[in-house]
Design a protein around this motif. Structure first.
Motif, PDB file in Angstrom:
ATOM      1  N   ILE A 125       0.821  -1.005   0.044  1.00  0.00           N
ATOM      2  CA  ILE A 125       0.111  -0.003  -0.043  1.00  0.00           C
ATOM      3  C   ILE A 125       0.907   1.206  -0.054  1.00  0.00           C
ATOM      4  N   ASN A 129      -0.309   3.757  -3.737  1.00  0.00           N
ATOM      5  CA  ASN A 129      -1.495   4.384  -3.915  1.00  0.00           C
ATOM      6  C   ASN A 129      -1.831   5.456  -3.340  1.00  0.00           C
ATOM      7  N   GLY A 132      -5.147   6.134  -3.388  1.00  0.00           N
ATOM      8  CA  GLY A 132      -5.935   5.092  -3.671  1.00  0.00           C
ATOM      9  C   GLY A 132      -6.299   4.816  -5.114  1.00  0.00           C
ATOM     10  N   THR A 133      -5.459   4.946  -5.816  1.00  0.00           N
ATOM     11  CA  THR A 133      -5.567   5.076  -7.255  1.00  0.00           C
ATOM     12  C   THR A 133      -6.669   4.133  -7.822  1.00  0.00           C
ATOM     13  N   THR A 134      -6.265   2.689  -7.494  1.00  0.00           N
ATOM     14  CA  THR A 134      -7.011   1.560  -7.985  1.00  0.00           C
ATOM     15  C   THR A 134      -7.741   1.078  -6.553  1.00  0.00           C
ATOM     16  N   GLY A 135      -6.914   1.227  -5.473  1.00  0.00           N
ATOM     17  CA  GLY A 135      -7.481   0.481  -4.238  1.00  0.00           C
ATOM     18  C   GLY A 135      -7.315  -1.106  -4.264  1.00  0.00           C
ATOM     19  N   LEU A 136      -6.741  -1.379  -5.365  1.00  0.00           N
ATOM     20  CA  LEU A 136      -6.448  -3.028  -5.257  1.00  0.00           C
ATOM     21  C   LEU A 136      -5.492  -3.424  -4.354  1.00  0.00           C
ATOM     22  N   GLY A 137      -4.495  -2.419  -3.636  1.00  0.00           N
ATOM     23  CA  GLY A 137      -3.604  -2.851  -2.915  1.00  0.00           C
ATOM     24  C   GLY A 137      -4.131  -3.478  -1.905  1.00  0.00           C
ATOM     25  N   SER A 138      -3.713  -4.890  -1.697  1.00  0.00           N
ATOM     26  CA  SER A 138      -4.237  -5.889  -0.650  1.00  0.00           C
ATOM     27  C   SER A 138      -3.802  -5.400   0.797  1.00  0.00           C
ATOM     28  N   GLY A 139      -4.455  -5.947   1.843  1.00  0.00           N
ATOM     29  CA  GLY A 139      -4.375  -5.496   3.169  1.00  0.00           C
ATOM     30  C   GLY A 139      -3.011  -6.193   3.662  1.00  0.00           C
TER      31      GLY A 139
ATOM     32  N   ARG B 340      -6.962  -0.577   4.958  1.00  0.00           N
ATOM     33  CA  ARG B 340      -6.930  -0.674   3.303  1.00  0.00           C
ATOM     34  C   ARG B 340      -7.267   1.124   2.871  1.00  0.00           C
ATOM     35  N   THR B 341      -6.458   1.133   1.710  1.00  0.00           N
ATOM     36  CA  THR B 341      -6.656   2.143   0.823  1.00  0.00           C
ATOM     37  C   THR B 341      -7.858   2.390   0.344  1.00  0.00           C
ATOM     38  N   GLU B 342      -8.594   3.671   0.447  1.00  0.00           N
ATOM     39  CA  GLU B 342      -9.829   3.684  -0.402  1.00  0.00           C
ATOM     40  C   GLU B 342      -9.662   3.663  -1.841  1.00  0.00           C
ATOM     41  N   SER B 344     -10.149   4.386  -5.782  1.00  0.00           N
ATOM     42  CA  SER B 344     -10.593   5.873  -6.498  1.00  0.00           C
ATOM     43  C   SER B 344     -11.458   5.241  -7.881  1.00  0.00           C
ATOM     44  N   LEU B 374      -0.795  -4.363  -8.401  1.00  0.00           N
ATOM     45  CA  LEU B 374      -1.771  -3.442  -7.957  1.00  0.00           C
ATOM     46  C   LEU B 374      -2.703  -2.934  -9.199  1.00  0.00           C
ATOM     47  N   GLU B 434      -4.199 -12.089  -2.006  1.00  0.00           N
ATOM     48  CA  GLU B 434      -4.946 -12.593  -0.768  1.00  0.00           C
ATOM     49  C   GLU B 434      -5.404 -13.900  -1.114  1.00  0.00           C
TER      50      GLU B 434
END
Lengths: 399, 473
Positions: A125, A129, A132-139, B340-342, B344, B374, B434
């Protein structure tokens, strides 16, 4: 391409006590570190001609340095994830070497405890981003992103998980012993292998004591032209190498990336040894401060940095090679394990230890006759990393 | 003649036993267990899984997709479009949401039939999916399960012809939710049964048989909806069919899956009938729909792999605490870990193909499939560094193996601990991602995995879907 070797020297350093500095803001940490460095170098704040600030979370701009009261000089904030502190030194060194200034300040700070979080965002993360460009970054958590290496290393070299865990524990035990001798460290407690192995799991195979803490801290260096260095002090420390290697996500995109080493580390070390003129790091490096954010990373670093052959780090761990009294002590100050990892400060904190050791001023942790010290950082993780290797030495080489 | 050309089912892995619910509230268990969607699933992800299952296989595609369900995450924004994009349908496909009634699955099926018969579409996938909630401690909490079913309707390679249909509506308030209601509401069961369900279903079934001059003996199976097992058994008696003809509603195995229930039952029936045999399908909700299906010789094509059987047999029991957490039924202490990042919305739009079908690239120069972890656009080959010289390459249908992994106790997940890993795809390409639906005891390096479309997070008021790996069954 010219080497940075012996072009600049460090004539003063400062380092705050690391820890949960609830009582101190970013400004206090900066002033503490900078003024210790000024005093150590015997300079006045007005002597500083330019400054570079390294921080990731604790200030977006050079204005963060305003509490130092430096008057209208060029100042810049730099960021290179976990290598941010080293990046500040790199920038200051290049400027001095280029003749843009003669006396520069490199300072790093991080006030993680004010973020109010347990831990720092995982590298999937962070830095990728910001909006949060795509928000796909996992946790993924930060420990998880390094734990991969442990799982694969055990599998690749056929280590029984229980044995592998003990091997990692030895690293934590060693670093905590060193940290117990260092008043500036966050943690001073001694650990046993049993304690480390039995601690709650954070991200298999990493348990609580395999992970570094979350701390606040700052460290600073005064960088000058090498030919002026002895006018400041009799024992300046010379910059021998400044290397950075950044991955292009090979580890996430290519099946040939093996997860038992980090190529960025290998490349940065190779560049640094070339610059410093080091042929055999195992024989020539006197001590190393490496990025032990998680014990499994220190394990593979022994191999990535050329201290142990691939798959053989375990032999050196068992032989005590990297212990304070070993032939190549690693993390003599306690490492990230005992200092935590205030990102912007860590690289300069490591150099503070090298600097004191190379001057023979490391007190109970002093090693015998050091010549070269290596400081290593890695931001991100395997295949999406930012590796930094800095070599410092206490003699100018006779070229 | 137009009819069903293929079928797909999705039943989530998790089961909550009625005994566990009854233990929690000190009530009587109704018996059996309900299927529970994972914390990262909803009506759209389950529908996407069923639709992909339906279109699995050589060159199967569709030019229409109708979604039916009452619990889709979006009430304004088309859910069918999300599912069609995951099923990789062409952009000029017809899509629609059929909603607000448990009958909407068969209504969508009849509409698909009309579209195909009129030539407006060649193949329409009808996918019904529901994730309805009963209020804690109430009757519906034990009755309602989660699941999805998909049927492709077309005119070639038909496995079951649709010989006829019949519909009637009835303004009758028996089971409902308003915009404000989270949980299903209902009237007294006997009022519903005596004045609504039984007479309306009987009327529709009789009218349909009369219209086609058929009698109960002409059917090998009758499939019909009900709100619970008792209601189902009661109507079975009244209809004059033999018990051996009546399709088991599967309530004891998965609960009542709402809009999906009747279609899942239909697939169960189709997996058993012989070529030439007829199935009568009747569905209730604000009226009733009836359909007559007749298996063709091709019916045997779906009977070898029995999708339903495999979905029903893979299961894992959860406790009530997990259910509370996954369904957000109680407030929890906020995590002190980084969140988690929000997402876009513009970024998700740019990467829509990556999100929909885990679309990566295959380098024309060195032949390496690759995808950015990503979802960023790959412009430079990660191996040979050639620029912008790629073919599109979808990873969503690729299997892979776990190269390394970690069990992450700090991951923000409602099903801790998290598991994430490095997946090496068979045929090339690697992804850090994941995992979900795993059994921690069986996780090991080299474990075969497949990809599944899941809910990653919510932020900015939207659902952030992406792909996870799951152990290959």
């Amino acid at each position: 391409m010219e080497s940075i070797r012996d072009k600049v020297a460090i004539v003063g350093m400062g380092c705050t006590k690391f820890g949960e500095r609830w009582d101190m803001g970013v400004e206090d940490l900066l002033v503490e570190a900078a003024y210790e460095a000024f005093e150590d170098a015997g300079v006045e704040p007005k002597d500083i001609q330019a400054a570079w600030l390294g921080t990731v979370f604790s200030g977006l701009t050079a204005i963060t340095l305003s509490p130092l009261g430096l008057q209208y000089i060029p100042m810049t904030r730099v960021e290179n994830l976990c290598a941010t502190g080293s990046e500040a030194l790199r920038a200051a060194s290049y400027a001095v070497a280029a003749g843009a200034c003669d006396i520069a300040l490199a300072i790093g700070v991080e006030k993680l405890k004010d973020l109010g979080q347990t831990g720092v965002k995982g590298p999937a993360i962070v830095g990728d981003n910001p909006d949060g460009t795509t928000g796909l970054g996992s946790g993924f958590s930060a420990p998880a992103s390094f734990a991969y290496l442990g799982t694969r290393y055990f599998h690749h070299y056929g280590l029984e998980p229980a044995y592998g865990k003990r091997l990692l524990a030895e690293i934590a035990v060693k670093n905590h012993y060193n940290g117990s001798l260092n008043p500036k460290a966050h943690f001073h407690n001694l650990l046993t292998v049993e304690q480390v192995v039995r601690a709650p799991i954070v991200a298999w195979p990493l348990g609580l004591y395999d992970c570094c803490g979350v701390s606040d801290g700052a460290a600073a260096a005064i960088v000058v032209r090498a030919d002026m260095a002895k006018t400041f002090r009799p024992d300046p420390i010379y910059v021998k190498a400044l290397a950075v290697s950044v991955g292009a996500r090979q580890g996430c995109m290519r099946q040939d990336y093996d997860y038992v080493h980090i190529e960025e580390n290998v490349r940065a070390a190779g560049m640094a040894y070339d610059q410093a003129g080091i042929k055999d790091p195992r024989a020539e490096i006197s001590l190393a401060e490496v990025h032990d954010c998680f014990t499994c990373h220190e394990l593979i670093l022994y191999e990535d940095l050329g201290f142990s052959p691939g798959g053989k780090a375990r032999d050196d761990i068992e032989a005590g090679t990297f212990a304070l009294k070993g032939r190549l002590p690693v993390n003599t100050d306690g490492g990230l394990k005992c200092f935590g990892h205030p990102l912007g400060a860590s690289g300069l904190r490591m150099m503070y230890e090298l600097y004191k050791q190379l001057q023979g001023k490391a007190g109970p942790r002093q090693i015998k006759d050091p010549k070269f010290g290596l400081a290593h950082n890695l931001g991100g993780n395997a295949g999406m990393g930012i590796a930094s290797c800095v070599v410092l030495g206490n003699e100018k080489s006779g070229r | 003649m137009a009819g069903i050309t293929s079928v797909g089912v999705y039943i989530p892995l998790y089961r909550l036993s009625c005994e566990e619910i009854a233990r929690m509230w000190r009530t009587q268990p109704v018996g059996g267990a309900k299927a529970v969607a994972g914390y990262d699933e909803d009506a759209v992800t389950m529908a996407a899984a069923a639709a992909r299952d339906c279109l699995r296989g050589n060159g199967k595609t569709a030019d229409g997709l109708y979604f039916a369900g009452t619990t889709a995450p979006y009430v304004e924004k088309q859910n069918a479009a999300i599912i069609a994009s995951v099923a990789d349908l062409g952009r000029r496909s017809v899509t629609a949401d059929f909603t607000n009634s448990l009958r909407s699955g068969t209504t969508a099926l009849i509409s698909a039939l009309h579209a195909v018969e009129s030539g407006a579409a060649r193949t329409v996938v009808v996918v019904a999916s529901d994730c309805r909630a009963g209020a804690p401690k109430g009757r519906f909490e034990q009755l309602l399960g989660d699941g999805a079913a998909a049927l492709a309707v077309g005119t070639t390679d038909v496995i079951a012809e649709i010989e006829g249909s019949f519909s009637l509506f009835s303004e009758f308030t028996d089971i409902w939710r308003t915009q404000e209601d989270r949980f299903v509401k209902s009237v007294e069961a006997r009022f519903m049964e005596d004045e609504g369900y039984a007479p309306i279903m009987q009327e529709a079934i009789s009218a349909l048989m009369d219209k086609h001059s058929l009698a109960p003996r002409d059917f090998s199976k009758i499939v019909f909806s009900a709100s619970d097992g008792r209601q189902h058994a009661g109507l079975a008696k009244k209809l004059g069919f033999d018990a051996s003809q009546v399709q088991d509603p599967l309530f004891h195995l998965i609960g009542n899956t709402g809009t999906a229930a009747t279609l899942i039952m239909l697939i169960a029936a189709l997996e058993e009938v012989k070529p030439g045999e007829r199935v009568l399908l009747a569905n209730y909700g604000d009226g009733a729909d009836g359909l007559i299906l007749r298996a063709t010789e091709a019916i045997t094509l779906i009977q070898g792999r029995s999708v339903l059987e495999s979905r029903l047999s893979a299961m894992k029991n959860i406790d009530y605490g997990a259910y509370l957490s996954w369904r957000d039924l109680v407030p929890f202490e906020p995590s002190s870990l980084p969140e988690r990042t929000e997402p876009s919305i513009a970024g998700r739009w740019r990467q829509r193909q990556v999100i929909a079908s885990l679309s990566g690239v295959n380098c024309r120069k060195c032949g390496t499939p690759q995808i950015h972890p990503l979802g960023q656009t790959v412009r430079i080959c990660a191996v040979c560094r050639s620029k912008d010289d790629f073919d599109r390459y979808s990873f969503s249908d690729k299997t892979g193996k776990l190269f390394t992994y970690t069990v992450d106790e700090l991951q923000p997940t409602k099903n801790p601990p998290g598991l994430n890993g490095v997946v090496d795809f068979d045929g090339g390409g690697r992804l850090l991602c994941e995992l979900t639906d795993y059994d921690l005891e069986k996780v090991r390096i080299g474990m075969p995995v497949e990809m599944t479309f899941r809910k990653m997070s919510r932020g900015k008021g939207i659902v952030n879907y992406f792909w996870k790996a799951r152990p290959l069954a």
